[in-house]
Scaffold this motif. Sequence first.
Motif, mmCIF file in Angstrom:
data_model
loop_
_atom_site.group_PDB
_atom_site.id
_atom_site.type_symbol
_atom_site.label_atom_id
_atom_site.label_comp_id
_atom_site.label_asym_id
_atom_site.label_seq_id
_atom_site.Cartn_x
_atom_site.Cartn_y
_atom_site.Cartn_z
ATOM 1 N N LEU A 145 -5.927 3.035 -1.700
ATOM 2 C CA LEU A 145 -5.855 1.750 -2.651
ATOM 3 C C LEU A 145 -4.478 1.093 -2.664
ATOM 4 C CD1 LEU A 145 -7.195 3.841 -5.740
ATOM 5 C CD2 LEU A 145 -8.314 2.163 -4.236
ATOM 6 N N VAL A 167 -2.499 1.080 -9.225
ATOM 7 C CA VAL A 167 -1.898 2.038 -10.422
ATOM 8 C C VAL A 167 -1.063 0.937 -11.488
ATOM 9 C CG1 VAL A 167 -0.177 3.567 -10.792
ATOM 10 C CG2 VAL A 167 -1.676 3.467 -8.764
ATOM 11 N N TRP A 216 -1.735 10.026 -7.217
ATOM 12 C CA TRP A 216 -1.235 9.428 -6.120
ATOM 13 C C TRP A 216 -1.910 10.010 -4.855
ATOM 14 C CZ3 TRP A 216 1.518 5.181 -6.448
ATOM 15 C CH2 TRP A 216 1.963 5.064 -7.816
ATOM 16 N N VAL A 250 -4.910 7.648 -4.701
ATOM 17 C CA VAL A 250 -4.530 6.392 -4.149
ATOM 18 C C VAL A 250 -4.556 6.318 -2.814
ATOM 19 C CG1 VAL A 250 -2.686 4.905 -3.983
ATOM 20 C CG2 VAL A 250 -3.207 5.590 -6.426
ATOM 21 N N ARG A 279 0.860 -1.359 0.024
ATOM 22 C CA ARG A 279 -0.043 0.175 0.059
ATOM 23 C C ARG A 279 0.909 1.292 0.091
ATOM 24 N NH1 ARG A 279 -5.198 -0.422 0.976
ATOM 25 N NH2 ARG A 279 -4.893 -2.222 2.061
#
Length: 470
Positions: free
Chosen positions: A421, A426, A413, A416, A395
């Motif tokens: 996520l 990605v 990012w 993310v 992660r």
Amino acid sequence: MQDIKTDVLIIGAGSGGLSVAYGASQMGADVTLLEGHKMGGDCLNFGCVPSKALIAAGKHAHAMTTGAPFGVAPVQPEVDYAAAKRHVHSAIGTIAPVDSQERFEGLGVRVIREFGRFVDARTVEAGPYRIRARRTVIATGSSPFVPPIEGLRDVPFHTNETIFDLMETPEHLIVVGGGPIGMEMAQAHRRLGIEVTVLEGSKALGKDDPELAAIALERLREEGVDIREDTKVERVSGTAGAITVHTSKGDVTGSHLLMAVGRKANVDKLNLEAAGIEYDRAVTVGADLRTTNRRVYAIGDAAGGFQFTHVAGYHGATIIRPILFGLPARARTDHIPWATYTDPEIAQVGLTEAQAKEAHGDAVEVLRFPYHENDRAIAEGKTTGLIKVMVVKGRPVGASIVGAQAGELIGLWALVLANKLKIGAVAAMVAPYPTLGEISKRAAGQYYVPRLFESDAVKRVVRAVQRWLP
């Protein structure tokens, strides 16, 4: 004194205050907005918008001198500094109607162009008005910090609140402060043909990953910006056009002086003690952005922490839930991105490499991918830069980028981290070819290189399967 009762009182019409005013008014609350200076706050009038407009002017000038690798003969640009500043003010003027008093009055917001101060826990006075609100939001932002340097008050100097009104071309601009504002203005002015010296008491761009900062600073030095680190300013002397900054490493004389050493929250005039609101350099708030007065919230720069326009907007969106519906909400910081708009740009979200290793030790994996291996960067001659992604147990916990469009690339990012996520999200992304966006995908793919391509176990499995396949 005219009495007003309102559901929501907002002190300050910058990014955060306007976000609250818009959301609360559109959902049915009676909203009163105070602004004693300019609608749109620092970002529109003195910060983000004008600085990026001046940076754009600098980029156009710089492009005229760097076309040789593309078969375009370099020429020395004729820079009209005043015209560049007119472009700055044109950008401000184009955006201003979105933040204007007229627009917000059209949305049903009661706009009062006065400064406000608390007189008790629920009441604020602003000019001829006494306003009593169910909930109050302090969104007063920040202003340039001017340090008590000997002689400074006796010479003319600029801050970000005045530099964009300067129409005469400086011969030699001295910038005190090597943070984002100082470095952005230094490079923009250098590209417009002005001699620039930056004086920084510690390390320039010291809040960024040092590896990334070094790449950006090397470019600025190559372009002729004189950056002097570990240089303490001791006093200032001189007159307009001939200002001398006396430092621990010698004297520097220039025509103009820009102070860019930081910012301070605008809280001094609010009379916060009368409302039982604790503060130090900024208003004291909890994770819910509430102050020590439960009816009052503080957001953006006034609340301390990250001093970014987008954080103020995020704070504004966060407190809509509790002030309108009485439901809990908490502000996070782990997913907040920021960018410095030098060329190359620097962008960050979450933990830097050093922070991640301090927090997670050997569990951190640092994924890297350089710009010079990206096809779009090669085609455009923008190969200076790299991305680093810090990953813990699959992660991401942070990403750092230096290079072209880093401020745009960091958005992925931020998504993310905001949604927690895994790196595989990605890696599985299909990016259009050729784009700089592939840099993020290639960095994510580095996570799987030792697990798939360098694993003897995987190779044994593949060979075994191949023997059985028809």
